[in-house]
Enzyme design. Structure first.
Site, PDB file in Angstrom:
ATOM      1  N   ILE A 285       4.772 -62.378  36.223  1.00  0.00           N
ATOM      2  CA  ILE A 285       5.666 -61.855  34.716  1.00  0.00           C
ATOM      3  C   ILE A 285       5.481 -63.447  33.568  1.00  0.00           C
ATOM      4  O   ILE A 285       6.062 -63.890  33.959  1.00  0.00           O
ATOM      5  CB  ILE A 285       6.665 -61.090  35.473  1.00  0.00           C
ATOM      6  CG1 ILE A 285       6.743 -59.749  36.079  1.00  0.00           C
ATOM      7  CG2 ILE A 285       6.901 -60.568  33.610  1.00  0.00           C
ATOM      8  CD1 ILE A 285       5.437 -59.207  36.116  1.00  0.00           C
TER       9      ILE A 285
ATOM     10  N   GLY B  37      22.806 -60.465  34.536  1.00  0.00           N
ATOM     11  CA  GLY B  37      21.329 -61.308  34.198  1.00  0.00           C
ATOM     12  C   GLY B  37      20.833 -61.152  32.755  1.00  0.00           C
ATOM     13  O   GLY B  37      20.003 -60.768  32.943  1.00  0.00           O
TER      14      GLY B  37
ATOM     15  N   TYR C 176      14.660 -69.866  47.373  1.00  0.00           N
ATOM     16  CA  TYR C 176      14.691 -68.122  46.509  1.00  0.00           C
ATOM     17  C   TYR C 176      13.844 -67.157  46.755  1.00  0.00           C
ATOM     18  O   TYR C 176      14.460 -65.577  47.697  1.00  0.00           O
ATOM     19  CB  TYR C 176      13.081 -68.513  45.121  1.00  0.00           C
ATOM     20  CG  TYR C 176      13.598 -67.749  44.042  1.00  0.00           C
ATOM     21  CD1 TYR C 176      14.317 -67.414  43.417  1.00  0.00           C
ATOM     22  CD2 TYR C 176      11.808 -67.134  44.071  1.00  0.00           C
ATOM     23  CE1 TYR C 176      14.058 -66.029  42.535  1.00  0.00           C
ATOM     24  CE2 TYR C 176      12.049 -66.114  43.335  1.00  0.00           C
ATOM     25  CZ  TYR C 176      12.512 -65.756  41.902  1.00  0.00           C
ATOM     26  OH  TYR C 176      12.745 -64.614  41.605  1.00  0.00           O
TER      27      TYR C 176
END
Length: 239
Positions: A180, A9, A147
């Protein structure tokens, strides 16, 4: 022999920052991403540091990983950063099987699909560094049943591998990012972002570089007595 690290990723975002940080530390970097633009991203990184290559691969597929990594000398793999992940946020009552399946396969199955390709060679080398990127959402979060489940699974996966592989000189740790700065958080209304930041003792949103710093630390040879931990990168916020 160049110490090579797989970073999944890694075409953009946190993964790209991790790849860049590790490349700057003279590791050989193998950037892996579903997006074939990773090839050009790796060329750009290689032009600056001279030690990066790119592989296009759908890490949610075991067969794709077998094929993608078949040409690699696995004895050269020093470490793995399992960062690949997607989200398909929706309240559970509205969640489709496809939304559940896509996230679980990309965010959790990929951990097995990639890591399994290299564990035998790491055992033979009597050394290895595995760092898995989880999320503060592993504790559960509204609209993220898929998730959160995947990221909680990452924690269990990490702690199990730490127990199984430690005797071979292989460490396995999880980095747990908090709030983040990403394209997703950039789209949040300013007032909501401010409420999150108010809860953070350090009083700022985290960056991809903050996460990369944590990964860099866990990759170093002298972190060999640190394994099975959750390293929270959250500015002091309780995750």
């Amino acid at each position: 022999m160049t110490k090579k690290i797989i970073v999944t990723g890694s075409n953009r975002g946190i993964g790209h920052s991790i790849a860049e940080r590790l490349a700057s530390e003279k590791y050989g970097i193998i950037m892996v991403d579903y997006d074939n633009k990773v090839i050009n991203s790796a060329k750009t990184l290689n032009s600056e540091y001279g030690n990066a290559e790119g592989i296009q691969c759908d890490v949610s597929s075991y067969e794709a990983c077998e094929n993608a990594f078949s040409g690699i000398d696995k004895r050269e793999i020093y470490g793995i950063v399992n960062n690949a992940g997607i989200n398909r946020d929706v309240l559970f009552r509205n969640m489709t099987y496809e939304q559940w399946d896509a996230v679980i396969k990309t965010d959790l199955y990929s951990m097995f699909n990639v890591t399994r390709q290299f564990t035998d060679s790491m055992i033979e080398n009597k050394f290895g560094r595995i760092v898995n990127i989880s999320s503060a959402s592993w504790n559960g979060n509204v609209g993220q049943a898929n998730y959160s489940s995947a990221k909680a699974g990452v924690i269990g996966f990490t702690k199990t591998l730490a127990r199984e592989l430690g005797k071979y000189g292989i460490t396995c740790n999880a980095v747990v990012p908090g709030f983040i700065k990403t394209p997703m958080t950039d789209q949040m209304p300013e007032k909501i972002r401010e409420k999150f930041i108010e809860k953070i003792p350090i009083k700022r949103i985290g960056t991809a570089e903050d996460v990369a710093n944590a990964v860099s630390f866990l990759m170093k040879p002298d972190s060999d007595y640190i394994s099975g931990i959750l390293l929270e990168v959250g500015g002091g916020m309780i995750l």
